[in-house]
Design an enzyme around this catalytic site. Structure first.
Site, PDB file in Angstrom:
ATOM      1  N   GLY A 154       0.799  -1.212   0.000  1.00  0.00           N
ATOM      2  CA  GLY A 154       0.000   0.000   0.000  1.00  0.00           C
ATOM      3  C   GLY A 154       0.839   1.272   0.000  1.00  0.00           C
ATOM      4  O   GLY A 154       0.542   2.231  -0.707  1.00  0.00           O
ATOM      5  N   THR A 155       1.896   1.284   0.797  1.00  0.00           N
ATOM      6  CA  THR A 155       2.774   2.453   0.846  1.00  0.00           C
ATOM      7  C   THR A 155       3.438   2.679  -0.500  1.00  0.00           C
ATOM      8  O   THR A 155       3.540   3.812  -0.984  1.00  0.00           O
ATOM      9  CB  THR A 155       3.834   2.277   1.945  1.00  0.00           C
ATOM     10  OG1 THR A 155       3.191   2.267   3.226  1.00  0.00           O
ATOM     11  CG2 THR A 155       4.854   3.413   1.917  1.00  0.00           C
ATOM     12  N   ASN A 182      -7.812   5.649   8.392  1.00  0.00           N
ATOM     13  CA  ASN A 182      -7.414   4.356   8.948  1.00  0.00           C
ATOM     14  C   ASN A 182      -7.447   4.337  10.473  1.00  0.00           C
ATOM     15  O   ASN A 182      -7.442   3.268  11.075  1.00  0.00           O
ATOM     16  CB  ASN A 182      -6.002   3.986   8.474  1.00  0.00           C
ATOM     17  CG  ASN A 182      -4.965   5.003   8.917  1.00  0.00           C
ATOM     18  OD1 ASN A 182      -4.990   6.155   8.496  1.00  0.00           O
ATOM     19  ND2 ASN A 182      -4.041   4.598   9.774  1.00  0.00           N
ATOM     20  N   ALA A 204      -4.110  -2.005  -0.544  1.00  0.00           N
ATOM     21  CA  ALA A 204      -3.149  -2.964   0.003  1.00  0.00           C
ATOM     22  C   ALA A 204      -3.853  -4.300   0.157  1.00  0.00           C
ATOM     23  O   ALA A 204      -4.914  -4.381   0.796  1.00  0.00           O
ATOM     24  CB  ALA A 204      -2.598  -2.488   1.342  1.00  0.00           C
ATOM     25  N   HIS A 251      -3.224  -7.064   1.868  1.00  0.00           N
ATOM     26  CA  HIS A 251      -3.374  -7.700   3.181  1.00  0.00           C
ATOM     27  C   HIS A 251      -4.452  -7.046   4.034  1.00  0.00           C
ATOM     28  O   HIS A 251      -4.857  -7.594   5.059  1.00  0.00           O
ATOM     29  CB  HIS A 251      -2.040  -7.714   3.930  1.00  0.00           C
ATOM     30  CG  HIS A 251      -1.572  -6.376   4.405  1.00  0.00           C
ATOM     31  ND1 HIS A 251      -1.517  -6.030   5.732  1.00  0.00           N
ATOM     32  CD2 HIS A 251      -1.130  -5.290   3.724  1.00  0.00           C
ATOM     33  CE1 HIS A 251      -1.054  -4.796   5.857  1.00  0.00           C
ATOM     34  NE2 HIS A 251      -0.814  -4.322   4.651  1.00  0.00           N
ATOM     35  N   THR A 279      10.277  -7.994 -11.357  1.00  0.00           N
ATOM     36  CA  THR A 279       9.566  -9.243 -11.606  1.00  0.00           C
ATOM     37  C   THR A 279       8.371  -9.373 -10.674  1.00  0.00           C
ATOM     38  O   THR A 279       8.500  -9.275  -9.455  1.00  0.00           O
ATOM     39  CB  THR A 279      10.508 -10.446 -11.414  1.00  0.00           C
ATOM     40  OG1 THR A 279      11.613 -10.312 -12.306  1.00  0.00           O
ATOM     41  CG2 THR A 279       9.778 -11.750 -11.691  1.00  0.00           C
ATOM     42  N   CYS A 300       1.915   1.454  11.721  1.00  0.00           N
ATOM     43  CA  CYS A 300       3.245   1.953  11.372  1.00  0.00           C
ATOM     44  C   CYS A 300       3.899   2.694  12.531  1.00  0.00           C
ATOM     45  O   CYS A 300       5.094   2.977  12.505  1.00  0.00           O
ATOM     46  CB  CYS A 300       3.165   2.873  10.153  1.00  0.00           C
ATOM     47  SG  CYS A 300       2.466   2.073   8.697  1.00  0.00           S
TER      48      CYS A 300
END
Length: 415
Positions: free
Chosen positions: A74-75, A157, A230, A232, A268, A354
């Protein structure tokens, strides 16, 4: 001890559908490698799996597959969007050196905006009201001819507050049309398409990481130019994010390399994780109505019990998603409270994951006008796909004693 996991805004447990997809894909690629950029048969198989996953993610989010860019999280998605959109706008027009963000943005946006100041951009911060909602009247004061990029989150959030992103977009683009007419002295400018609609010279991004799985996301109907997500946060694999970016919107990427992901995010791709993410987004979309109803029931139970405890109040009364609740706790400090809850087997947080381990006031509460002392007493509870009623019961049972221990510790520290 069985844990009561109530920190789903930090990360949701892996969904069964995602776990099955990860295992099945890993098994199907075993022994043949998984670089989707290779031209041989093994590479073509990996590429087919990747593009199928991209199409599934796109369908779940109301996007075209070409608009889905896989990122490192996400970041990474927010950084790519904000940096890339701002630089591209300035290349088109050297006067566009302003970045606009809200006062309650996650560090993924806020710190990347601050870093861009070193590259000659200026950051304009939109204030929020006492409920944490962006002040739309502040848009009127903006000089849209200087804006390169705007980023305002869809859902906060920390407190779950829903930001008026659609109305913000409408006002910004109307202001841009008016500014263009004033600058050129031609009232027909807007009719010609300059400074109106999406042709405003700037791009609008939203961090929808906390919204995914809690609100419907339909990129085709959204007024924004780019959306960050994101995986997760919806029960998919970690270290994989998604950037939805319209094909006509220019992004000057600083992640150059082999040309993957529309040459915007080189490297990749993780095929196995992409398939797992597709399964998670599909499940989140399919279960959204039921999830919202269940979260609303859990929220009502939590509020009824928690608000009956002296010194506990809801941090914001603004409209919010039901699955993210922030409390302001009088006389307590989050550090001691979370330790006490952890000892009782309850996983919760003070706000953004975070900031774990950092004893500092909640920046969202500070933006809402709370004092530094009061902003230290923050507790965030967040529900996910696996949250049970008994998890809330355990929290309510443990919260009074945990609060008492936290207040005593805070009092000793103040002396």
């Amino acid at each position: 001890m069985e844990l009561a996991y109530l920190d789903n805004a930090a990360s949701e447990p892996l969904r069964p559908q995602a776990l099955a997809a990860l295992n099945d894909t890993a098994a199907s690629l075993a022994g043949i490698g998984a670089n989707p950029s290779s031209a041989h048969a093994a590479g073509r198989k990996a590429a087919a799996l990747l593009e199928t996953a991209r199409a599934r993610v796109a369908k779940s989010l109301g996007a075209d597959p070409a608009e889905v860019i896989f990122t490192g999280g996400g970041t990474d998605s927010c950084a790519l969007a904000l940096r890339g959109l701002a630089r591209a706008a300035r290349r088109q027009d050297s006067h566009r050196t302003q970045i606009v963000i809200s006062q309650v943005e996650h560090d993924a946006v806020r710190l990347n905006a601050a870093d861009l100041e070193d590259a000659g951009f200026q950051v304009q911060v939109l204030p929020v009201d006492a409920g944490g909602v962006v002040d739309l009247e502040a848009v009127v004061a903006l000089d849209t001819s200087q804006i390169a990029a705007i980023s305002v989150m869809s859902v906060c959030n920390e407190n779950g507050v829903i930001q008026p992103v659609a109305e913000l977009c409408r006002r910004l683009r109307e202001k841009a049309a008016a500014d263009t007419r004033d600058a050129q002295g031609d009232s027909s400018t807007a009719a010609k398409g300059t400074g109106s609609g999406r042709d405003s010279g700037f791009a609008i991004h939203t961090d929808a990481i906390a919204a995914a799985g809690r609100q419907e996301i339909n990129f085709a109907e959204s007024p924004v130019d780019a959306i960050s997500l994101a995986c997760h946060k919806v029960g998919g694999p970690a270290a994989l994010g998604v950037l939805l970016a319209r094909r006509e919107v220019k992004i000057a990427s600083d992640r150059r390399g082999g040309g993957q992901e529309r040459a915007l995010r080189a490297g990749t791709q993780d095929v196995i994780a992409a398939v797992g993410a597709a399964a998670a987004f599909e499940a989140a979309q399919q279960e959204l109505v039921e999830t919202t109803r269940r979260h609303q029931d859990l929220r009502e139970k939590l509020l009824q019990g928690a608000l009956a405890i002296p010194g506990v109040k809801l941090a914001s009364n603004a409209p919010a998603v039901p699955g993210i609740i922030q409390f302001a706790l009088q006389g307590a400090e989050a550090e001691g409270l979370l330790f006490a809850l952890d000892q009782a087997g309850i996983c919760a947080s003070a706000g953004s994951a975070c900031h774990t381990g950092v004893a500092r006031p909640s920046p969202v509460l500070l933006a809402q006008g709370y004092s530094e002392q009061d902003a230290l007493g923050s507790l965030r509870i967040s529900f996910g796909w696996s949250t049970r009623e008994k998890d809330v019961d355990r929290l309510l049972q443990a919260l009074p004693s945990a609060l008492d221990a936290s207040r005593k510790l805070a009092e000793r520290e103040r002396k």
